[in-house]
Design an enzyme around this catalytic site. Structure first.
Site, PDB file in Angstrom:
ATOM      1  N   HIS A 169      31.773  53.522  42.264  1.00 23.58           N
ATOM      2  CA  HIS A 169      30.357  53.228  42.513  1.00 23.58           C
ATOM      3  C   HIS A 169      29.918  53.837  43.844  1.00 23.58           C
ATOM      4  CE1 HIS A 169      31.110  49.410  39.970  1.00 23.58           C
ATOM      5  NE2 HIS A 169      30.422  50.255  39.223  1.00 23.58           N
ATOM      6  N   LYS A 191      27.675  39.190  29.659  1.00 24.69           N
ATOM      7  CA  LYS A 191      28.857  39.301  30.510  1.00 24.69           C
ATOM      8  C   LYS A 191      29.128  38.004  31.259  1.00 24.69           C
ATOM      9  CE  LYS A 191      29.014  44.223  31.692  1.00 24.69           C
ATOM     10  NZ  LYS A 191      29.047  45.167  32.821  1.00 24.69           N
ATOM     11  N   ARG A 228      32.158  58.641  33.356  1.00 25.59           N
ATOM     12  CA  ARG A 228      33.600  58.851  33.516  1.00 25.59           C
ATOM     13  C   ARG A 228      34.203  59.658  32.375  1.00 25.59           C
ATOM     14  NH1 ARG A 228      35.138  52.753  34.845  1.00 25.59           N
ATOM     15  NH2 ARG A 228      33.655  52.602  33.172  1.00 25.59           N
ATOM     16  N   SER A 248      35.517  48.392  37.498  1.00 22.53           N
ATOM     17  CA  SER A 248      35.431  46.986  37.918  1.00 22.53           C
ATOM     18  C   SER A 248      36.371  46.124  37.083  1.00 22.53           C
ATOM     19  CB  SER A 248      33.996  46.479  37.773  1.00 22.53           C
ATOM     20  OG  SER A 248      33.141  47.146  38.663  1.00 22.53           O
TER      21      SER A 248
END
Length: 166
Positions: A18, A42, A91, A129
């Protein structure tokens, strides 16, 4: 006209990946908002206040970066801060498919929104994360070499805070 961008996410927790995106995006825009958004689907390890504190510490030296929390649609927040650009980190191929779909929907809701995709730097391709949360859950931060391990995933400014969790 000032170029304003938003980098939105849950940042639970804020990682080196990040931070890399924030640093690179801050060089491209006059103002960059890093905004913590809640995702109802979440379950978070860190509360919103802690996540905000972690990000503020990590971006402290970046003068054109602001940190905030919000709810609702990202495009509504963008309109509020007069941002025309949405920054997203990529990514791999799975991220591209997902992010392209989101970008299209954002464009429908806010035609002025331009999504800017920044590819992860090679050293951060496997940083997430989720991995950090798993390391914390199994107690890596409590091990003698825990801070050294966490330093591969999160900014140095946040290791102490993360080490005190769990």
């Amino acid at each position: 006209m000032k170029k304003v961008a938003v980098f939105a996410g849950s940042f639970d927790p804020f990682t080196l990946g990040h931070l890399d995106i924030v640093k690179r995006a801050s060089a491209l825009f006059d103002e960059l908002w890093v905004v913590i958004f809640e995702n109802a689907s979440k379950k978070y390890m860190l509360d919103e206040g802690t996540r905000m504190q972690l990000i503020q510490k990590a971006v402290k030296g970046l003068k054109n970066v602001k940190v905030d929390c919000a709810a609702g649609l990202t495009v509504d927040y963008m309109k509020m801060v007069k941002a025309k650009y949405l920054v997203r980190g990529i990514r791999g191929a799975a991220d591209v498919d997902y992010e392209q779909s989101i970008a299209w929907n954002n464009k429908v809701l806010y035609p002025e929104c331009e999504t800017v995709f920044l590819s992860s730097s090679p050293e951060h391709l496997r940083v997430s994360s989720t991995v950090v949360r798993e390391l914390l859950k199994v107690g890596v931060a409590k091990n003698a070499d825990g801070k050294e391990i966490l330093a591969k995933y999160v900014p140095a400014e946040v290791i102490t805070i993360l080490s005190s969790i769990n």
